[in-house]
Write a protein that holds these residues in place. Sequence first.
Motif, PDB file in Angstrom:
ATOM      1  N   GLY A  90       0.776  -1.218   0.000  1.00 21.32           N
ATOM      2  CA  GLY A  90       0.000   0.000   0.000  1.00 21.32           C
ATOM      3  C   GLY A  90       0.811   1.272   0.000  1.00 21.32           C
ATOM      4  O   GLY A  90       0.265   2.357  -0.210  1.00 21.32           O
ATOM      5  N   SER A  91       2.123   1.194   0.196  1.00 20.11           N
ATOM      6  CA  SER A  91       2.952   2.392   0.306  1.00 20.11           C
ATOM      7  C   SER A  91       3.414   2.911  -1.049  1.00 20.11           C
ATOM      8  O   SER A  91       3.588   4.104  -1.249  1.00 20.11           O
ATOM      9  CB  SER A  91       4.168   2.093   1.178  1.00 20.11           C
ATOM     10  N   SER A  92       3.644   2.003  -1.970  1.00 24.30           N
ATOM     11  CA  SER A  92       4.147   2.367  -3.285  1.00 24.30           C
ATOM     12  C   SER A  92       3.821   1.248  -4.254  1.00 24.30           C
ATOM     13  O   SER A  92       3.420   0.148  -3.864  1.00 24.30           O
ATOM     14  CB  SER A  92       5.667   2.610  -3.241  1.00 24.30           C
ATOM     15  N   ILE A  93       4.021   1.539  -5.540  1.00 22.87           N
ATOM     16  CA  ILE A  93       3.919   0.533  -6.590  1.00 22.87           C
ATOM     17  C   ILE A  93       5.331   0.281  -7.104  1.00 22.87           C
ATOM     18  O   ILE A  93       6.049   1.215  -7.482  1.00 22.87           O
ATOM     19  CB  ILE A  93       3.009   0.996  -7.746  1.00 22.87           C
ATOM     20  N   ARG A  94       5.744  -0.975  -7.089  1.00 26.29           N
ATOM     21  CA  ARG A  94       7.086  -1.357  -7.514  1.00 26.29           C
ATOM     22  C   ARG A  94       6.987  -2.484  -8.542  1.00 26.29           C
ATOM     23  O   ARG A  94       5.887  -3.018  -8.779  1.00 26.29           O
ATOM     24  CB  ARG A  94       7.939  -1.782  -6.311  1.00 26.29           C
TER      25      ARG A  94
ATOM     26  N   HIS B 220      -6.611   8.670  -0.970  1.00 23.41           N
ATOM     27  CA  HIS B 220      -7.700   9.102  -0.087  1.00 23.41           C
ATOM     28  C   HIS B 220      -8.427   7.871   0.432  1.00 23.41           C
ATOM     29  O   HIS B 220      -8.726   6.945  -0.332  1.00 23.41           O
ATOM     30  CB  HIS B 220      -8.660   9.994  -0.878  1.00 23.41           C
ATOM     31  N   GLY B 221      -8.705   7.834   1.722  1.00 16.61           N
ATOM     32  CA  GLY B 221      -9.457   6.728   2.283  1.00 16.61           C
ATOM     33  C   GLY B 221     -10.896   6.745   1.809  1.00 16.61           C
ATOM     34  O   GLY B 221     -11.632   7.710   2.056  1.00 16.61           O
TER      35      GLY B 221
ATOM     36  N   GLY C 206      -9.568  -2.291  -2.003  1.00 17.62           N
ATOM     37  CA  GLY C 206      -8.304  -2.805  -2.516  1.00 17.62           C
ATOM     38  C   GLY C 206      -7.080  -2.041  -2.055  1.00 17.62           C
ATOM     39  O   GLY C 206      -5.952  -2.481  -2.289  1.00 17.62           O
ATOM     40  N   GLU C 207      -7.301  -0.881  -1.437  1.00 14.80           N
ATOM     41  CA  GLU C 207      -6.205  -0.063  -0.900  1.00 14.80           C
ATOM     42  C   GLU C 207      -5.083   0.135  -1.906  1.00 14.80           C
ATOM     43  O   GLU C 207      -3.899   0.004  -1.609  1.00 14.80           O
ATOM     44  CB  GLU C 207      -5.674  -0.655   0.409  1.00 14.80           C
TER      45      GLU C 207
ATOM     46  N   HIS D  74     -12.766   8.138  -7.242  1.00 15.40           N
ATOM     47  CA  HIS D  74     -12.613   7.032  -8.187  1.00 15.40           C
ATOM     48  C   HIS D  74     -11.691   5.979  -7.584  1.00 15.40           C
ATOM     49  O   HIS D  74     -10.657   6.319  -7.005  1.00 15.40           O
ATOM     50  CB  HIS D  74     -12.011   7.517  -9.502  1.00 15.40           C
ATOM     51  N   PHE D  75     -12.009   4.693  -7.768  1.00 14.83           N
ATOM     52  CA  PHE D  75     -11.203   3.635  -7.157  1.00 14.83           C
ATOM     53  C   PHE D  75     -11.469   2.300  -7.853  1.00 14.83           C
ATOM     54  O   PHE D  75     -12.386   2.170  -8.655  1.00 14.83           O
ATOM     55  CB  PHE D  75     -11.490   3.524  -5.652  1.00 14.83           C
ATOM     56  N   ILE D  76     -10.670   1.316  -7.500  1.00 12.31           N
ATOM     57  CA  ILE D  76     -10.724  -0.054  -8.053  1.00 12.31           C
ATOM     58  C   ILE D  76     -10.728  -0.010  -9.580  1.00 12.31           C
ATOM     59  O   ILE D  76     -11.694  -0.389 -10.245  1.00 12.31           O
ATOM     60  CB  ILE D  76     -11.937  -0.855  -7.529  1.00 12.31           C
TER      61      ILE D  76
END
Length: 634
Positions: free
Chosen positions: A394-398, A421-422, A430-431, A490-492
């Motif tokens: 959840g902190s970054s995309i690697r 944003h929560g 999916g966080e 917007h999400f998922i």
Amino acid sequence: MSRTAFRRSVATATTVLVSLGGLLLASHPALADVSNGGFESGSLTGWTTAGTTSVVGSGAHSGTYAARVGGTSPTNGDSSIAQTFTAPTGANQLSFWYSVTCPDTVTYDWATATLTDTTTGTTTTVLAKTCTNGQGWKQVTSSVTAGHSYTLKLVSHDDNYTGDATYTLYDDVAFTTATPPPGLTQVSTDPFTNTSSQHATELEPDTFAYGNTIVASSQVGRFTDGGASDIGWNTSTDGGTTWQHGMLPGITTYQGGTWARVSDPAVAYDAKHGTWMVAGLPIDSNVNGAGVTVSRSTNGTTWQNPVMAVGNDGQGYDKEWIVCDNTASSPYYGTCYIEVDVTSSGNRIVMSRSTDGGATWSSPVSPSGSPSGLGGQPLVQPNGTVVVPYSANGSSIRAFNSANGGSNWSSTTLIANVSSHGVAGNLRDGEGLPSAEIDGSGKIYVAWQDCRFRSGCPANDIVYATSANGTSWSSVTRVPIDATTSSVDHFIPGIGIDPATSGTTAKIGLYYYFYPTANCTASTCQLEVGYISSVNGGSTWSTPTTVAGPMSLSQIADSTQGRMVGDYLSTSVIGGKAVSTFAVGKTPTNGQAFDEALYTAGPLAVTGGSTASTTRGAATVPSPHLTKPLPIRH
């Protein structure tokens, strides 16, 4: 027979679009069709019988009589009634009602029903094995094609054990006409009735397309604390216009397997070996993700019992994904790859590979540095290089990669830090798990939800980054769905790219969930599904379209981590048209707690538009200080 004996029934069936009554309008008249479908003759005239059957004059669903299949005293094996008929002009559904008396468990006694289209030779399990007691009449409907010949078989099974006779009443078998919601096609629904999970619920779908065939899979019958009664398969051979549907056999106890539950479906196709695969996360009775199963099919409609690809070794696992190398010129053509994280080792990521169509899998290995994360989505470039974008908890995309067919894996590189944003209303979103796709040249697109373009982070946009090699990544780009000053969250996201296109002419389809108003509560949030597209590799985008909703959060499955339509979404693009299946909740009308089924908006054209994407205006997102992994998200 001893009650301790283990008995298994595996049904491998090609099935068609099924629904459990939620869309059937009571005002639609029954069509002339089934002989003695209401049993008002006071007999079983017109029906072929086997075992113990009769007509009863009390407790009918309507009228005076109903059929009783099974007896009030224990019987041995299956009892059934069956009839063959032709669907009349104007019919698009066959409906019947059933009421089960089953004081035992579904391991030993059950009601079930099948519908065989004898014109096409396909069989639908329209009523999965169910054992309930005192729950009254329930309705089943199954889609049909006018002019086709069908055989309906209504069954009750009893193991002849003293003291728990099982029988089922059936009534009001009839063809009907029903109209789906405007613009949507219901792909499937939850056929299960076990009281331990929520019905009717379907969620968290993945799709994969090869040629004109699309296979989608989803969780079916969601448990609140993790997993589902089974994984469903949904297959279209005409680019997403019409669908067949069924349940994967041999995974859970509800479909002849041994596992208590299953979760996290993911779909792949192996072109070299001509094999469709659905990966799943089997879950034991302690709600521990035990590894990765792979179910295989040569046609997308008849599925084998699964192989255990990874795990079953006492460790915990979560969020697996699967992909195959389908480029004939690749040195690793026909190699398939699984990514999964080991929750019992702090979400340590591991990879496994298969070179024989998914029949056997290698021992899992970690990438260099043993990274921690989840939700990896491996992609294979035309030269055989495998790139695996994932969420670093959840902190970054690697991402990491392999250039030698999975013999070993590189250390990871940063795609972007994440600022999100929560999502309101206690919705499980999916966080920030990534959605990843690849164009025809091997250019990789990774999308996720992020608030960096909005001052103060009041809502999320859908953003993405791209790479030609999996190690050097573009700046984060915002998809221009609406203004950064809007109230929309917007999400998922589920991103898809036409594999026949690439570069500046790549055709992209993007489905996503959204709230029109980000600042809402569990009782006021309105959940919708949107779609947007680009015909120039994401440089400019079309006007967004709302394809489903609004739905209230009370209309979708509950989980210990929030209300749920899924941790991820998926899109496949074929011939310039984007196809996705997605969970939609409606007000239940048939006595069940939910009416959350899979729908599609059909193949939607990738039209593109003139609204430009942008990398400008993004806030700097610092490296996070991660203290612990995300919770297990079965």
